[in-house]
Scaffold this motif. Sequence first.
Motif, PDB file in Angstrom:
ATOM      1  N   TYR A 119     -76.601  91.815 -41.757  1.00 42.62           N
ATOM      2  CA  TYR A 119     -75.159  91.959 -41.564  1.00 42.62           C
ATOM      3  C   TYR A 119     -74.536  92.855 -42.626  1.00 42.62           C
ATOM      4  O   TYR A 119     -73.784  93.791 -42.303  1.00 42.62           O
ATOM      5  CB  TYR A 119     -74.494  90.576 -41.563  1.00 42.62           C
ATOM      6  N   PHE A 187     -80.348  92.770 -35.435  1.00 42.47           N
ATOM      7  CA  PHE A 187     -79.312  91.751 -35.603  1.00 42.47           C
ATOM      8  C   PHE A 187     -78.875  91.212 -34.244  1.00 42.47           C
ATOM      9  O   PHE A 187     -78.614  90.015 -34.077  1.00 42.47           O
ATOM     10  CB  PHE A 187     -78.119  92.350 -36.361  1.00 42.47           C
ATOM     11  N   ARG A 256     -67.503  88.106 -37.002  1.00 44.76           N
ATOM     12  CA  ARG A 256     -68.300  87.426 -38.026  1.00 44.76           C
ATOM     13  C   ARG A 256     -68.498  85.926 -37.765  1.00 44.76           C
ATOM     14  O   ARG A 256     -69.609  85.422 -37.953  1.00 44.76           O
ATOM     15  CB  ARG A 256     -67.653  87.642 -39.401  1.00 44.76           C
ATOM     16  N   TYR A 259     -71.607  85.146 -35.276  1.00 48.25           N
ATOM     17  CA  TYR A 259     -72.963  85.636 -35.491  1.00 48.25           C
ATOM     18  C   TYR A 259     -73.868  84.549 -36.069  1.00 48.25           C
ATOM     19  O   TYR A 259     -73.417  83.600 -36.719  1.00 48.25           O
ATOM     20  CB  TYR A 259     -72.964  86.837 -36.452  1.00 48.25           C
ATOM     21  N   TYR A 261     -77.109  84.355 -38.714  1.00 56.98           N
ATOM     22  CA  TYR A 261     -77.615  85.160 -39.817  1.00 56.98           C
ATOM     23  C   TYR A 261     -78.987  84.633 -40.257  1.00 56.98           C
ATOM     24  O   TYR A 261     -79.317  83.469 -40.059  1.00 56.98           O
ATOM     25  CB  TYR A 261     -76.647  85.108 -41.007  1.00 56.98           C
TER      26      TYR A 261
END
Length: 594
Positions: A119, A187, A256, A259, A261
């Motif tokens: 990210y 990603f 954000r 997402y 991660y």
Amino acid sequence: MNETERKSERDESEMSTRKVKIENVEEESQVVDSSFDYKGRVPHRSSTGSWKASLFILAMEFSEIMTYFGIASNMVIYMTKVMQQDLKTAANSVNVWIGVTTLMPLLGAFLADAYTGRYFMILFSAILYVLSLGIFTMTQYIPSLKPCSTSSNTCQHVSKVHKAVYFLAAYLMALATGGYKPCLESFGGDQFDDNHPKERKQKMSFFNWWNIAVCCGIFVGVTLIVYVQLNVSWGIGFLTLTITMGVTVFIFVLGRPFYRYWTALGSPFTPLVQVLVAALAKRNLPCPSDPSLLYEALNSEKLRGRLLGHTNRLRFLDKAAIIESNDEVTKNKQSPWRLATVTQVEELKLIIAMFPIWLTSLVFGIGNALGPTFFIKQGNAMNRNISNHFEIPAASIAILSAIGMSASLALYDKVLLPYLRRITGNERGINILTRIGIGMVILIITMMISALVERARWKASLQGEIIHVYWLMPQIFIIGIGDGFSLVGLQEYFYEQVPDSMRSLGMAFYLSVTGIGSFVTTLLIIIVDYVTGLNGRKRWIGKDLNDSRLDYFYWLLSLIFVLNLCVFVMLAKNYRYKSVQRGVAISDTICDDG
């Protein structure tokens, strides 16, 4: 047993069943693949990942690919028309830039996998991307940075300052793509849980829709942006790209909370080197006939991803996992440079097995390098009039490649894939390497058509005639269809078949196919130019198209591609795909399971 006791047992059984159901619901609602949400917690399936997160990522890719092709498609035109370079110099300049652009991801992907995470690497690279576009824009508006001292952008002697700043912006953009291109796609793949059947199938579709977003970006880049650059002004074109990219970065940040991660785990190359060192240190030990005697740490800091099953290829490397002592304490304290796990050994085997596939895939890089160089120059030398008042920009013919790719992807994903799944029993429909092989066959057909079309154009030019750009359209459309097979296949291959800790690097390996292919194309041009010019003979690649014989060059590429396909088929028949299972090792998985 009295009624009270029976009732008590029923109540306990119901409570136990209810508890199991609650645990199953909780497990289903959470993602347990080692990912975390933006607050560092175990992500909830309903609020993170999957398509809800991928839509932000696809929008980001659309903007980037529109920007990239808006710059790359017209670069050879800019260098020949504005910078006054000849065809060979301009083609080599563009090929070198494309090569650097698609090799930089190896650095960016390594840093993302090892230290920063995907990210933050994407965000940093996107900001750098906007900066490079800003410099492109300044070269058209700041007087001291313009190509000429006059108001016109066409002059015999281009300012050295302009050349320096233009190439500074171009290579700053190449640096930005180093972190952007490999990390964004991986990603996007990270947003789908491989252990969840529904999300695993969605991931397979994600790579198809990723390439549809790419095609849409190409469509806008080579039509609207290219038209603005050539018919309005280069400055307006660059400014449009700068603003669009800036807005998209803002949209990406808004996503954000949605997402999933992954933690950067340090250098992914260290465990691979440790396996090699351990195998060399124990080179005199015999390999056990039973793979279960090899060392595997089921719950250990050594485990950087999912467990891999043992395979019988490259047996020498298995020696790294030979246990020299049965003492559990000794095993746990053993240096990783002396004792590796089966999974670590198999990860090194995967990388070694990938190299020949990567090498034979370079033909796609050579094919892609022809689009923004020779194909565009051919189009520029043809009749591009649609009516008395409209002429197609030469770079806009690349739209046919995007259309061909979009059509083949949509047809495959919505029509062929469900049918192939029923016939083969394979979730992918056909295995990955078969899909890449189909792309190779289509690439060969494209080169043959390109040779025939160029011969027709060259013959017409000798008689003072200019054939229409329609002649060029079949080869560009067909190469797009081939990309729908080859590029998606390569993306899936380099994402799925690398170790879990190297997925950004996997995308970088995929992108390096185009980068190295561009350098190989440049090398081929130099060699062909030298060899064909020996003893004063006519060179195949001259100062302009009419002084060249590109049709001979295309036939040479066709021959190279046919020989390469033969090697690829032999490699694919003997390839072993990555086999994954948590907790225990499993046996070899052959090509049919890919």
